[in-house]
Design a protein around this motif. Structure first.
Motif, short mmCIF file in Angstrom:
data_model
loop_
_atom_site.label_atom_id
_atom_site.label_comp_id
_atom_site.label_asym_id
_atom_site.label_seq_id
_atom_site.Cartn_x
_atom_site.Cartn_y
_atom_site.Cartn_z
N GLU A 199 1.94 3.37 -7.76
CA GLU A 199 2.09 4.59 -6.96
C GLU A 199 1.99 4.21 -5.49
N CYS A 221 -5.46 6.37 -10.70
CA CYS A 221 -4.66 5.45 -11.52
C CYS A 221 -4.68 5.83 -13.00
N THR A 275 -2.45 2.02 -7.44
CA THR A 275 -2.07 3.02 -6.42
C THR A 275 -2.39 2.47 -5.05
#
Ligand SMILES: *Cc1c(COP(=O)(O)O)cnc(C)c1O
Length: 397
Positions: free
Chosen positions: A168, A186, A192
């Motif tokens: 992400e 996460c 992330t």
């Protein structure tokens, strides 16, 4: 096109985004200057723990930018030559460049025309084709554009079905929530990444962090951050020669965050909720006062909490009109921006063979999008100026 004078970037305009620095921030940074450590001291790990506990991730690896975080994340996921990394067509170039750093090939997924995030249906179709061609991606970098969370449950199930990892890129999205869970937990991804650049939600000047719940990924990223060197005997691949010994066990970089940056980041984190709240108030006021204009306002689904990093409107009826409105606003001292041109249209990516029109929804967005100023230091008089200038522009063009 006339070239801009070099000073024009710095003249007084209502900026689209900007840091908010308090006396506490200044004091926190000054204290570091009076201390023993400017780098590799106690504050970086403290910053990592503070962000981890705030977003509900097991590990946080602080680095000198989100770009570096994306790079070490891709390295930790084992991305290499011959692999594919896919990302959204509408994002900052760093979301794609991290794949190129690792020698991987990069491809782009079209966006959803209402959220402007990567479209899961477009992704699904592309995955089907890629499966037939034996060219499935190893990594999908999903981007929570403007701070609006992507449909992570759906993306997770596609990842499970087609066997790719998810990173992400939450450079816009610290403080955002997906189904009541903080972005960064996460829960639906492997890693992330946050950015602490001054225009983002909280800042450490330059800085970034990679969150994960995997100890293996966290170790790999921490190693890549600092030359691939370890001082932990348990990690060494050969017996140490003595207590002075460190070993380089992989190839890494110097992507470390300084103590000064960590101090600023920690101090800023105290105001994260305040920052998100003031962004929400500004967005609410735009929603109200722009409602009557013939423009498309950002979608703000009730079940998602956006960090409201950007407030993007869309103006239709052609490229010319978009350009005129944009230029008018700039002339009025409103520092509007465009986030972003489809990444594949940059010359670097065009050379790889991507053509204009590759992702139709991303192209339509690019012809219409304008980012209005939104940041915690934007006062209501400035916002009124923005609204009045926009109203005038729409009236004229
Ligand atoms: C800002 C940004 C980055 C890069 O962040 P840095 O900390 O400046 O390296 C990456 N991705 C997105 C989507 C961004 O907006």
């Amino acid at each position: 096109m006339p070239t801009e004078p070099i000073t024009s970037r710095f003249k007084l305009v209502i900026q689209y985004g900007k840091q908010s620095i308090s006396e506490e921030d200044i004091e926190a940074v000054s204290e570091v200057l009076r201390s023993d450590f400017l780098t590799q001291g106690p504050l970086v790990p403290r910053f990592e723990s503070a962000i981890s506990s705030r977003v509900g991730a097991k590990h946080g690896v602080a680095v000198n930018s989100a770009t570096s975080a994306l790079h070490v994340a891709c390295m930790a996921c084992g991305l290499t030559e011959g692999d594919w990394l896919w990302t959204s067509a509408i994002t900052f170039v760093a979301s794609a460049n991290c794949g190129v750093y690792c020698g991987a090939r990069v491809d782009f997924v079209d966006i959803d025309p209402t959220t402007y995030n990567l479209c899961p249906e477009a992704l699904h179709k592309k995955l089907e084709r890629a499966r037939q061609e034996g060219a499935l991606p190893k990594i999908l970098v999903v981007v929570h554009l403007c701070g609006l969370p992507c449909p992570m449950e759906r993306l997770r199930s596609l990842a499970d079905e087609y066997g790719f990892m998810i990173i992400e890129d939450a450079s816009h999205a610290i403080g955002a929530e997906y189904l009541g869970q903080p972005i960064g937990s996460c829960e639906f991804s492997d890693i992330t990444v946050f950015s602490f650049h001054p225009v983002k939600i909280i800042t450490s000047a330059e800085g970034g962090m990679a969150m994960t719940n995997s100890e293996i990924l966290a170790r790999a990223m921490a190693s890549a951050r600092s030359h691939g060197i370890t001082r932990e005997v348990s990690l060494m691949t050969e017996p140490p020669h003595g207590p002075w010994h460190y070993q380089q066990i992989g190839l890494g970089f110097n992507y470390r965050l300084t103590e000064l940056q960590a101090a600023l980041g920690l101090s800023q984190l105290d105001r994260l909720d305040e920052f998100i709240m003031s962004r929400a108030l500004i967005a609410d006021r735009y929603d109200d006062l722009l409602a009557e204009l013939p423009i498309q306002l950002p979608s703000r689904p009730l079940n998602l909490k956006s960090s409201l990093h950007l407030y993007v409107i869309r103006v239709s009826q052609g490229e010319q009109r978009h350009r005129h409105i944009f230029e008018f606003l700039r002339q009025e001292g409103v520092g509007v921006n465009l986030h972003y041109m489809p990444v594949y249209r940059h010359p670097f990516y065009r050379k790889m063979g991507f053509k204009k029109g590759y992702c139709p929804e991303a192209e339509a967005y690019y012809r219409e999008a304008i980012s209005l100023p939104i940041h915690p230091s934007l006062d209501s008089a400035e916002q009124t100026t923005v609204i009045e200038a926009l109203t005038k522009a729409i009236d004229i063009y």
